[in-house]
Design an enzyme around this catalytic site. Structure first.
Site, PDB file in Angstrom:
ATOM      1  N   CYS A 114      40.398  44.930  53.094  1.00  0.00           N
ATOM      2  CA  CYS A 114      39.207  44.336  53.591  1.00  0.00           C
ATOM      3  C   CYS A 114      39.834  43.196  54.414  1.00  0.00           C
ATOM      4  CB  CYS A 114      38.541  43.836  52.241  1.00  0.00           C
ATOM      5  SG  CYS A 114      36.744  43.467  52.968  1.00  0.00           S
ATOM      6  N   HIS A 208      37.610  48.580  49.158  1.00  0.00           N
ATOM      7  CA  HIS A 208      38.335  47.738  48.106  1.00  0.00           C
ATOM      8  C   HIS A 208      38.969  48.768  47.116  1.00  0.00           C
ATOM      9  CE1 HIS A 208      37.571  43.494  49.072  1.00  0.00           C
ATOM     10  NE2 HIS A 208      36.417  43.869  49.334  1.00  0.00           N
ATOM     11  N   GLU A 210      41.065  48.365  44.954  1.00  0.00           N
ATOM     12  CA  GLU A 210      41.204  47.758  43.638  1.00  0.00           C
ATOM     13  C   GLU A 210      40.081  47.791  42.864  1.00  0.00           C
ATOM     14  OE1 GLU A 210      39.273  44.171  45.743  1.00  0.00           O
ATOM     15  OE2 GLU A 210      40.646  45.996  46.315  1.00  0.00           O
TER      16      GLU A 210
END
Length: 233
Positions: A114, A208, A210
């Site tokens: 990002c 993202h 994660e």
């Protein structure tokens, strides 16, 4: 065999309350280190440091993750601030741009997530679109949308099919930085991944990972980090 050691950038919050304390704190969301671990690496957090220490710090790790976060200051890419650009942090910008440039110079495998992708572009002389709509649900709520890989790129090797990704951003890559190529797009044409062609692993993704369960992008970093000796400053 030792797992590759992956450094993850952090940020400073000037006031954080926990227990009886209200103190400045270095933070990064837990999703980053958990994704590194799930992909087979060991994680270490990197607080901001003096820019001249970037190569030294990289000499102690096998790979680098530039985490998401606040907007990059438009002055870093020669632009006037748009009213919709969010707060910026000079210390973080200086440190992460220095880390990225040192990683590219030394060949340290690098993954920008990002803001980290945007910082990669800026570090190599590129610019950003300071506001776009439709890539977040607002108020910190992640949304999902499809991303299409560009055939022949490293990203396409890792994720060859169109896939839905968790996303939260309001800025995007505009003019590409030096030697970078686009390796994925959103359906609306927004640049969703960039990379440096060649042997060095330097990849940025606008979403993202994660926040999801797909480890393929991070696994690419871990694989690259396991194949090279630790760089020297």
């Amino acid at each position: 065999m030792l797992r590759p050691l992956i450094g993850i950038t952090t940020y400073v919050e000037s006031s954080t309350r926990y227990g009886v304390w209200d103190v400045p704190t270095v933070l990064t969301p837990t999703g980053y280190h958990r994704l590194v671990q799930a992909a087979g690496g060991a994680a270490v957090l990197l607080p901001p440091d003096a820019t001249e220490s970037a190569a030294e710090v990289l000499s102690r790790v096998d790979g680098l993750v530039i985490a998401g976060g606040n907007d990059v200051d438009p002055s870093r890419y020669g632009a006037q601030r748009d009213p919709r650009t969010g707060p910026t942090v000079a210390e973080r910008d200086e440190w992460e741009l220095a880390l990225i440039r040192a990683a590219v110079r030394t060949g340290t495998p690098l993954l920008g997530i990002c803001r980290g992708m945007q910082a990669l572009n800026v570090a190599l002389g590129g610019t950003l679109v300071q506001h776009i709509d439709g890539h977040s649900a607002g108020n910190g709520v992640v949304t999902w949308h499809p991303v299409r890989p560009v055939p022949g790129t490293r990203y396409a090797e890792l994720v060859p099919e169109e896939s839905d990704v968790p996303t939260y951003h309001h800025q995007a890559v505009d003019r590409l930085g030096r030697d970078l190529v686009v390796s994925a797009h959103a359906v609306d044409g927004t640049v969703e991944a960039i990379e440096l062609p060649g042997e060095t692993f330097a990849l940025g993704v606008q979403w993202h990972p994660e926040r999801g369960t797909d480890t393929r992008v991070m696994s690419g970093l871990i694989t690259a980090a396991s194949r090279i000796p630790t760089p020297v400053p």
